[in-house]
Scaffold this active site. Structure first.
Site, mmCIF file in Angstrom:
data_model
loop_
_atom_site.group_PDB
_atom_site.id
_atom_site.type_symbol
_atom_site.label_atom_id
_atom_site.label_comp_id
_atom_site.label_asym_id
_atom_site.label_seq_id
_atom_site.Cartn_x
_atom_site.Cartn_y
_atom_site.Cartn_z
ATOM 1 N N HIS A 252 0.842 -1.204 0.000
ATOM 2 C CA HIS A 252 0.000 0.000 0.000
ATOM 3 C C HIS A 252 0.875 1.251 0.000
ATOM 4 C CE1 HIS A 252 -3.892 2.007 1.647
ATOM 5 N NE2 HIS A 252 -3.144 2.904 1.034
ATOM 6 N N ASP B 181 1.240 2.809 3.689
ATOM 7 C CA ASP B 181 0.354 3.882 3.210
ATOM 8 C C ASP B 181 1.198 5.136 2.922
ATOM 9 O OD1 ASP B 181 -1.752 5.306 2.294
ATOM 10 O OD2 ASP B 181 -2.885 5.353 4.169
ATOM 11 N N ARG C 48 2.400 8.351 -6.795
ATOM 12 C CA ARG C 48 1.986 9.669 -7.341
ATOM 13 C C ARG C 48 2.188 9.874 -8.838
ATOM 14 N NH1 ARG C 48 -1.161 10.347 -3.113
ATOM 15 N NH2 ARG C 48 -0.213 11.268 -1.271
ATOM 16 N N HIS D 35 -10.801 0.726 1.257
ATOM 17 C CA HIS D 35 -10.616 1.923 2.104
ATOM 18 C C HIS D 35 -11.945 2.100 2.830
ATOM 19 C CE1 HIS D 35 -9.451 6.312 2.711
ATOM 20 N NE2 HIS D 35 -10.741 6.312 2.987
ATOM 21 N N HIS E 51 -5.388 -0.046 5.885
ATOM 22 C CA HIS E 51 -5.094 0.828 7.038
ATOM 23 C C HIS E 51 -6.086 0.765 8.212
ATOM 24 C CE1 HIS E 51 -7.727 3.314 4.550
ATOM 25 N NE2 HIS E 51 -6.761 3.746 3.773
ATOM 26 N N HIS F 23 3.423 14.216 0.305
ATOM 27 C CA HIS F 23 2.800 15.476 -0.134
ATOM 28 C C HIS F 23 3.861 16.563 -0.151
ATOM 29 C CE1 HIS F 23 -1.324 14.107 -0.223
ATOM 30 N NE2 HIS F 23 -1.174 13.548 0.964
#
Ligand code: DOR
Length: 450
Positions: free
Chosen positions: A83, A328, A87, A202, A255, A332
């Site tokens: 997981h 996960d 991007r 999710h 998650h 960013h």
């Protein structure tokens, strides 16, 4: 290049190996493990010739041989992250396949499965093909794409699951979003069942979580931030368990962050439901308290919860309810995380730190080293059916030479600014941890650090 790793403490749960020995790697594959205790423990049935050692006879060119001394170190299968958000395509300013796989290799991962919330979304075979080609050209480790369940991850129309599967997707997920329409999710389970791959869910009831930015409780009220109740996760976990039971499709819960989800998954497993689950290092390392100072680096979805949830997650890891530790990895850009808490995007950059954070579970006695490897290599391989693609997550003869050598005693200070990932967004900056890979061998290529 052929490689011999000498005198390492080899741990491989797939073969129940846990002892000092040597390992021989030939042509990018594991050839044999020689235990120092009981002579040969594990050997390929028909070992290829010529021998890997130097000094080959008359006219045959010696193959280059590299010897690595692993004395005092632990030698384990390369980790598999089922997981991660790489991007690319679309958000290359956050991460690329090249930088994400470089961070993976630094963190001890030799296989990364990338989520489809790119731009464009990986909801059709041409995006899947792009990712696979780019990873083959620029990736430092193996990359398997995860296809979207619905077109554009909008939850309205099923994506071309069959075409994506043929192109190389190893699972389906709308990660980042739930599939709120239960009929749509039912069909997704039915299709994925026919391909034999899991649906990674999710779990978030959007009608309950809407506008929420942290865990719902006294702290969210105190901080004046809108909360997300743990029931938002639990409700969809329960629905998806029901749908997995109805259809016989494989459910993998992404998650897991709450006590309630752990309980539901534990009960479902007891009933024989085809369900597996993962959690991430931040869900057993941090409580909601990490957002007290409005630190956007601790803003993640699902949100960090309470001590009680952490204890339940650890218990779930210990008793096998939670099969996998995934990162996960959600890089960013700094400017995005500098926004006010309500507006900043959710996510933690995880590939650089996941192993060191997870080794704490071994130090605390929650897991043995062998169990940790199960959670971070063997179980992801089994859940995703990776043995079909070349043996992954294990040190069996014939398996890809995906191996890491860890210095368990080495103290490491987490320094976000030094992350290999483009994403420096971590709430663990400055933490002192023990245990870091000093060598990663990815498909026979060696990466080393001091
Ligand atoms: O915190 C998160 N970030 N959770 C998700 O589900 C998506 C991810 C992202 O893509 O940034």
């Amino acid at each position: 290049m052929n490689i011999v790793i000498k005198n390492g403490h080899i741990v491989d749960p797939s073969q129940k190996i846990d002892g000092i020995g040597d390992m021989v790697i030939e042509d990018g594959k594991i050839k044999e493990i020689i235990s120092h205790k009981s002579k040969v423990k594990s050997q390929q049935k028909n070992p290829p010739t010529p021998p890997f050692t130097k000094g080959g006879s008359g006219g045959i060119k010696d193959l280059e041989l590299r010897t690595i001394n692993a004395e005092g170190r632990v030698v384990i299968p390369g980790l598999i992250d089922m997981h991660a958000h790489l991007r690319e395509p679309g958000f290359e300013y956050k991460e690329t396949i090249k930088t994400g796989t470089a961070a993976a290799v630094r963190g001890g991962f030799t296989t990364v499965c990338c989520m489809p919330n790119t731009y464009p979304v990986n909801d059709n075979a041409s995006v899947t093909e792009f990712i696979i080609r780019k990873a083959a050209r620029e990736g430092l480790c193996t990359v398997y794409p995860i296809g979207a369940i619905t077109k554009g991850q909008k939850g309205e129309e099923l994506a071309e699951m069959g075409a994506m599967r043929n192109e190389g997707c190893i699972a389906f997920s709308d990660d980042g979003y739930p599939v709120m329409n239960s009929l749509m999710m039912r069909r997704a389970f039915e299709y994925s069942k026919s391909f034999g791959v899991p649906i990674i869910s999710h779990c978030e009831d959007l009608t309950l979580s809407e506008g929420g930015v942290m865990n719902e409780g006294l702290l969210s009220v105190t901080l004046g931030l809108k909360g997300i109740p743990s029931e938002a996760e639990k409700i969809i976990v329960y629905r998806d368990i029901m749908l997995a039971e109805l259809t016989g499709g494989k459910l993998h819960v992404a998650h897991v962050s709450t006590e309630g989800s752990v309980e539901l998954i534990r009960d479902a497993k007891k009933r024989g439901t085809p369900v597996t689950a993962e959690t991430c290092p931040h869900y057993f390392s941090l409580t909601e308290d990490a957002v007290r100072d409005y630190d956007t680096n601790a803003k993640v979805n699902p949100p960090l919860r309470t001590k009680r949830d952490i204890d339940a997650v650890k218990e779930g890891l210990q008793d096998g309810t939670i099969d996998v530790i995934a990162t996960d990895h959600a890089p960013h850009h700094r400017d995005e995380k500098l926004k006010e808490f309500d507006l900043a995007p959710s996510g933690i950059s995880g590939l650089d730190t996941a192993l060191s954070l997870s080794i704490r579970l071994v130090e605390e006695g929650v897991l043995t080293m062998s169990q940790l490897i199960e959670k971070m290599a063997l179980n992801p391989s089994r859940i995703l059916g990776l043995p079909l693609y070349g043996l992954k997550g294990m040190l069996r003869p014939g398996a890809d030479a995906d191996i890491i050598i860890i210095d368990m005693k080495k103290e490491v200070r987490i320094e976000a600014s030094k992350f290999v990932s483009k994403g420096k967004n971590t709430p663990f900056d400055g933490w002192m941890l023990k245990g870091i890979p000093v060598v990663t061998i990815s498909r026979g290529r060696i990466y080393e650090w001091q």
